[in-house]
Scaffold this active site. Sequence first.
Site, PDB file in Angstrom:
ATOM      1  N   ARG A 173      -3.369   3.142   8.265  1.00  0.00           N
ATOM      2  CA  ARG A 173      -3.641   1.830   7.644  1.00  0.00           C
ATOM      3  C   ARG A 173      -2.406   0.938   7.651  1.00  0.00           C
ATOM      4  O   ARG A 173      -1.300   1.413   7.478  1.00  0.00           O
ATOM      5  CB  ARG A 173      -4.049   1.996   6.183  1.00  0.00           C
ATOM      6  CG  ARG A 173      -5.378   2.655   5.981  1.00  0.00           C
ATOM      7  CD  ARG A 173      -5.541   2.974   4.503  1.00  0.00           C
ATOM      8  NE  ARG A 173      -6.660   3.850   4.290  1.00  0.00           N
ATOM      9  CZ  ARG A 173      -7.862   3.435   3.907  1.00  0.00           C
ATOM     10  NH1 ARG A 173      -8.087   2.175   3.692  1.00  0.00           N
ATOM     11  NH2 ARG A 173      -8.844   4.296   3.745  1.00  0.00           N
ATOM     12  N   GLY A 225      -7.999  -7.313   4.560  1.00  0.00           N
ATOM     13  CA  GLY A 225      -8.806  -7.348   5.779  1.00  0.00           C
ATOM     14  C   GLY A 225      -8.152  -8.033   6.970  1.00  0.00           C
ATOM     15  O   GLY A 225      -8.762  -8.175   8.020  1.00  0.00           O
ATOM     16  N   MET A 246      -5.363  -7.153   8.643  1.00  0.00           N
ATOM     17  CA  MET A 246      -4.769  -6.290   9.665  1.00  0.00           C
ATOM     18  C   MET A 246      -5.634  -5.045   9.827  1.00  0.00           C
ATOM     19  O   MET A 246      -6.639  -4.896   9.140  1.00  0.00           O
ATOM     20  CB  MET A 246      -3.341  -5.954   9.286  1.00  0.00           C
ATOM     21  CG  MET A 246      -2.430  -7.155   9.403  1.00  0.00           C
ATOM     22  SD  MET A 246      -0.768  -6.790   8.905  1.00  0.00           S
ATOM     23  CE  MET A 246      -0.951  -6.387   7.204  1.00  0.00           C
ATOM     24  N   ARG A 253      -3.262  -1.342  -6.063  1.00  0.00           N
ATOM     25  CA  ARG A 253      -2.472  -2.577  -5.969  1.00  0.00           C
ATOM     26  C   ARG A 253      -2.836  -3.439  -7.165  1.00  0.00           C
ATOM     27  O   ARG A 253      -3.856  -3.193  -7.832  1.00  0.00           O
ATOM     28  CB  ARG A 253      -2.777  -3.316  -4.668  1.00  0.00           C
ATOM     29  CG  ARG A 253      -4.226  -3.662  -4.531  1.00  0.00           C
ATOM     30  CD  ARG A 253      -4.523  -4.312  -3.211  1.00  0.00           C
ATOM     31  NE  ARG A 253      -5.959  -4.474  -3.069  1.00  0.00           N
ATOM     32  CZ  ARG A 253      -6.570  -4.708  -1.941  1.00  0.00           C
ATOM     33  NH1 ARG A 253      -5.914  -4.786  -0.810  1.00  0.00           N
ATOM     34  NH2 ARG A 253      -7.877  -4.868  -1.894  1.00  0.00           N
ATOM     35  N   SER A 304      12.133 -43.758 -14.356  1.00  0.00           N
ATOM     36  CA  SER A 304      10.958 -42.951 -14.024  1.00  0.00           C
ATOM     37  C   SER A 304      10.750 -43.056 -12.513  1.00  0.00           C
ATOM     38  O   SER A 304      10.596 -44.156 -11.979  1.00  0.00           O
ATOM     39  CB  SER A 304       9.734 -43.462 -14.774  1.00  0.00           C
ATOM     40  OG  SER A 304       8.626 -42.674 -14.435  1.00  0.00           O
ATOM     41  N   TYR A 341      11.143 -35.089 -18.037  1.00  0.00           N
ATOM     42  CA  TYR A 341       9.699 -34.893 -18.118  1.00  0.00           C
ATOM     43  C   TYR A 341       9.020 -35.216 -16.789  1.00  0.00           C
ATOM     44  O   TYR A 341       9.594 -35.903 -15.938  1.00  0.00           O
ATOM     45  CB  TYR A 341       9.081 -35.740 -19.242  1.00  0.00           C
ATOM     46  CG  TYR A 341       9.144 -37.235 -18.989  1.00  0.00           C
ATOM     47  CD1 TYR A 341       8.152 -37.887 -18.257  1.00  0.00           C
ATOM     48  CD2 TYR A 341      10.209 -38.002 -19.468  1.00  0.00           C
ATOM     49  CE1 TYR A 341       8.220 -39.245 -18.009  1.00  0.00           C
ATOM     50  CE2 TYR A 341      10.280 -39.359 -19.234  1.00  0.00           C
ATOM     51  CZ  TYR A 341       9.278 -39.975 -18.493  1.00  0.00           C
ATOM     52  OH  TYR A 341       9.354 -41.323 -18.243  1.00  0.00           O
ATOM     53  N   CYS A 395       6.677 -40.236 -12.361  1.00  0.00           N
ATOM     54  CA  CYS A 395       5.279 -40.576 -12.642  1.00  0.00           C
ATOM     55  C   CYS A 395       4.471 -40.737 -11.365  1.00  0.00           C
ATOM     56  O   CYS A 395       3.315 -41.127 -11.396  1.00  0.00           O
ATOM     57  CB  CYS A 395       5.180 -41.809 -13.529  1.00  0.00           C
ATOM     58  SG  CYS A 395       5.893 -43.276 -12.781  1.00  0.00           S
ATOM     59  N   HIS A 442     -15.993  -8.051   1.437  1.00  0.00           N
ATOM     60  CA  HIS A 442     -14.989  -8.949   2.020  1.00  0.00           C
ATOM     61  C   HIS A 442     -15.197 -10.388   1.542  1.00  0.00           C
ATOM     62  O   HIS A 442     -14.252 -11.058   1.107  1.00  0.00           O
ATOM     63  CB  HIS A 442     -15.098  -8.861   3.550  1.00  0.00           C
ATOM     64  CG  HIS A 442     -14.208  -9.813   4.275  1.00  0.00           C
ATOM     65  ND1 HIS A 442     -14.647 -11.034   4.723  1.00  0.00           N
ATOM     66  CD2 HIS A 442     -12.899  -9.741   4.584  1.00  0.00           C
ATOM     67  CE1 HIS A 442     -13.639 -11.662   5.309  1.00  0.00           C
ATOM     68  NE2 HIS A 442     -12.565 -10.902   5.235  1.00  0.00           N
ATOM     69  N   LYS A 460       0.832  -1.200   0.000  1.00  0.00           N
ATOM     70  CA  LYS A 460       0.000   0.000   0.000  1.00  0.00           C
ATOM     71  C   LYS A 460       0.867   1.252   0.000  1.00  0.00           C
ATOM     72  O   LYS A 460       0.647   2.182  -0.785  1.00  0.00           O
ATOM     73  CB  LYS A 460      -0.907  -0.035   1.230  1.00  0.00           C
ATOM     74  CG  LYS A 460      -2.047   0.937   1.141  1.00  0.00           C
ATOM     75  CD  LYS A 460      -2.989   0.780   2.319  1.00  0.00           C
ATOM     76  CE  LYS A 460      -3.761  -0.512   2.237  1.00  0.00           C
ATOM     77  NZ  LYS A 460      -4.442  -0.874   3.463  1.00  0.00           N
TER      78      LYS A 460
END
Length: 950
Positions: free
Chosen positions: A94, A103, A105, A340, A813, A901, A881, A456, A24
Site C-alpha cells: 500500500r 484513493g 495512489m 489515521r 485601513s 484588526y 477592509c 469513496h 499509514k
Amino acid sequence: MKSPKYVYLFEEAEGTNKKLFGGKGAGLAEMTHMGLPVPPGFIITTEACISYDGNKRRLPKGLMEEVQAALKRVEEKTGKVLGSPQSPLFFSVRSGAAISMPGMMDTILNLGLNDETIEGLIQITSDGRFAYDAYRRFIQLFGKIALGIDEREFDQILIKEKEKCGALLDTDLDADCMKDLCDQYLTLVKKKTGSPFPEDPMVQLRLAIEAVFKSWMGKRAVAYRKEFGITSEMANGTAVNVCTMVFGNMGFDSATGVAFTRDPGTGENILYGEYLTNAQGEDVVAGIRTPKPIQEMKKEMPKTYREVERVRKTLEQHFHEVQDFEFTVEKGTLYILQTRNGKMNAQALVKTSMDMVQEKLIIKKKAVLRLKPQEMEQLLHRRIDPNFKGKPIAAGLAASPGAASGKAVFDADEAERLGKLGDKVILVREETKPEDIHGFFAAQGILTSRGGKTSHAAVVARGMGKPCVSGCEDLHIDPKGREATIRNTHIKEGDFITIDGSRGEIYLGEVPTVDPEVSDDLLTLLSWADEVRTLGVRANADTPEDAMKARRLGAEGIGLCRTERMFNATDRLPIVREMILAGSRERRAEAIAKLLPLQKSDFKGIFRVMEGLPVTIRLLDPPLHEFLPSAEELAAELRNLEGVEEAFSTMKNVSEAMKSLDPSFRESLKLLDHVVSDIVEIKEKRLDRKLIRKQQETLRKVKEMMEVNPMLGHRGVRLGITYPEIYRMQIQAVLEAAAELIKEGLDIQPEIMVPQVCTAQELKWVHQLVQKVQNDVERRYGIEIEFKFGTMIEVVRACMRAGRLSEVADFFSFGTNDLTQATFSFSREDAENKFLPLYNQRKILQDNPFEVLDVKGVGRLMMIAIEWGRKTQPDLKIGICGEHGGHPESIEFCHAIGLNYVSCSVPRIPIARLSAAHAELKEKEREKTEGKPIKPYEEHIPEIDLSIFF
Ligand code: PEP
Ligand code: MG
C-alpha cells in the site's frame, strides 16, 4: 557516501515520523508499539520514493537487498514463506504519504499468489473458492496497477463469467467459475503485455513497489495535491507499506470493515462504521457491496465487536484525536490494518472538540486548531428551506452535509465540461472511483446509488465539503442512455435535481435553500478562539440590520461602512441625482439639505446597534456618474420622448380629420376629443418640450461626467475636495448622529475615514473640514464628541507616503481591493473575465490576487506603509477592509505584519475569528520550535533596510 536506510520493520519505525514513513506507515508502527494486533510487515520510506523519482525511475541501490532482509524477519515472525506452496505468505502493498490522499495512489492486495502458492492456499484453507477469489483479485489489481492494463477489460470478462455461471453477485461465483476467471485473466495479461503473468513473488514485489512509487507522480495524485495545496514540505513522496495479508473473505467468521472512533457526520461519541462479512478490504471502500452498520456486529460477532470497542478507546487515548481505522477479522481473529486521524465534517469537528475538551482528552487551544477556517465554511452551508413543502423522490445515506441543486450528469468528464461553462451540476454515479476526481471538483454535489458512508464518494465529498448522498438504492442509472430512474421518475441528463446531504434526500428540480445558523457549540468554540487571538475582527456593514447580524456573530466593530450604499436606496436616489445634476450651488445645497436627515438617521441606526464599539464610516467614494442613468439609457429615453412629441402634433388633427370624413364619428370620438384637449394644453404649456429639454440637459451632464477610466478618475477624496458640500454634509450627519446618541447616554465611537487618499495634503484638507464641522456641531449640541479620523490606504502612493499620512490620521485601513488593482495595474473585472484563469492554470500567478492577498507585492507595500506609518505615530491603529480581510491565509499574514484588526463581510466573521486565533497559535508554535519569533512572510520577503527611503 553511505546510502540511507530505506526499509524498516513496523516495530523499528518511529510512529511519529509521518514525513519519512507516511501517515499509514507511521500509524502501523505506532499501533505495533502500542501492542495492537497489527499483522507483521515493513515500510519502505518516502526517501526511497524521492530517490526513485530523481533517479530516472530506478529503485535506489541496495533497496531490494534491504527488502529481502526485512522479508526474512517477517517470514520468521509469521512462520510463513513468500512463494512457498506449503506455507505461503501473502502481502498487501500500500501507498501512504505524510498527508492522507484517499484513493489517489495505488494498493495491491494478495501479492505472492501464483499457480503454485494457490495450491498451498487451497490446502491450508480447504477453500478453493476463497483461494481463486483472492487470486483473481490479485491478477486484476496487479494487471491494472503494475502492468497498466485497462481495468474495464477485466470487468468485461467478469460480467461474461457471471452470465455464464448464472451468478448475480460476485459472491455467487463458485470455485470452478473463479478458477475459470483466473485463467481468463492470465490469458488477458499475456495478450496485453506479450509476456506471461510474473510468477516469481520477488518480481511481483519489486514491480508493486515501483508501481506505488510511480503513482505518487500519477495524474490523479498530482491533481489532488494541486487542488488541496499539498506542498512538498507537507508531503514529499509516498512510502510503501508491505503488510502480511490477513483475509476477511475466509467465510462468515471473517469480515472486513472501516470504523471511526466517533461519528464523523455528527461527532457523536459512538463507534461508527461499516463492515462486510466474507469480504476483502477494498469491497467496503469501493462501495461494490453495500456494507452493514457496525452496530449489527454486536449481534453477528459479539466477541469481535467488544474487541473493536476496546481498540476504539485505546486509539483515542493514545492519539488524542478521532481515529479512522480499518480492520479485518480472519476466522474470528481481529487485525488492525490502518489508523489515521478521522476526516470529519465541520459540524462533527465542533461537537467532538466540545466533548473531548470535557473528557480532558484535549485542551481548548487544540480544540481551536482542530477546526480549519476553510472547513468552517461547511457550517456556513446552505440547507433546504424549512418552508419548502415538497417531498423527496428518494432517500439514500446522508454522506456529506449541505444542500445543492444542479443538472444531473452521469460522468465526470461531462461534469467538468458543464462546470467550465458555469453550469451547476450534480454528479450522479452508481459508485465513484478515484479517476472521477475532476468531476467532484466541478460538481455542486454527488449522488450515488451504491456504497456506504465510507465509500469513496462519501469520503472525498466530505473532504471537499460538498454535499453527498450515497447508497440510494432506488436510483437506477443507465450511463449509456444518459438517464436514471427512481421508481417511476425519469431523470435525463441536464434535468435539475437537488440533494440534501444532511438528510440523505433527493428532490426533483431546484429546491429553495436557506442560509445556515451558527450553533451554540460553534459559538463556544469561537469564544475559545477569542481567548487566544490578538487580532481584532470587525465587519463591513452598511445597514443597522447587517450591523446587528455582525454583532451577533462576534464583530468587535464596523471596519467599513460604505455610505454610497445608502445613496443607492430607492427613496434616496432621486435626491442624490438632484444633487449631482444641480446647475447651481444653491440648488445643490437644497438637495443636500434633503439628504442630511436621511444620512443622519442611517448613522444613528448603525451607531445604536454597535453601541460601545467603533464604527468606521467612509466618506463617499465612487464616481458620481455611478448614481446616474447611463448615456445610452438616456439617449433611448430621449428618442422616445421626441417620438411622443411628434405623435402629439399629429394626434391633434386626427379627430378633426375623421369627423370631416364621416360626421357619424362625432359621438364615438368624444373620448378622443378629451385626450386631444389635454394634448393641446401640454403643447400650449410646452410641457413636452420642457421634458425633452430636461432630458437633453441630463444627457449633456452625464456625457460631461463621463470618464475614460472612472475607477482612476473623479472619485474618493478627489470628489470630496471638488464638491466639499457633499463631504461636509456626511461629516455633519455622522457627528450630529453621534451627538444625539451621546446625549441619550450611549457610548458612541465614530471613526471618519477618507477613501482614495494619495497625498497628505488631501487628508489635511478634509481634516480641516472635519474640524470646522466638529466645532459647529459641538457648539450647537453643547457637548464634546470623541471620534477618530483616518484614511484608507488603497493607492500605491499612499503606501509610499504613509509616514506623512500618519501625521494627520489616527488610523489606516488597507483597502486591498483597490490596492491590488493598483499594484498589478489589473482591473478586477477584466482580469477575472479575461486572463486570470489562464494565468492561474499556467502558474504564471498561483492564486487570484483579488481573493488571496498577494503577499509578495501588495503585502510588501502594506509592510512598508505599516513601518513608515508607525515610525511617525507608534500607536497608529491599522486594519484591513478589502475582501482579503475574510480570507484565512491572508488573515494570517495580516496578523504577522502587525495589523490591529481585519474587517470582513458579515458571514465571514466566524472564519476571521478562527483564522486570527490560528495565526496566533501557529506563531507561538513556531516560536517554540524555532526558538525565535519567525513570521510566515519572512520566507517570501527578503529583509531590506527601509530607512534609506526616508
Ligand atoms: C478596497 O478598495 O479594498 C475597499 C474596501 O474599497 P471598495 O471595495 O469599496 O473600493
Ligand atoms: Mg476601495
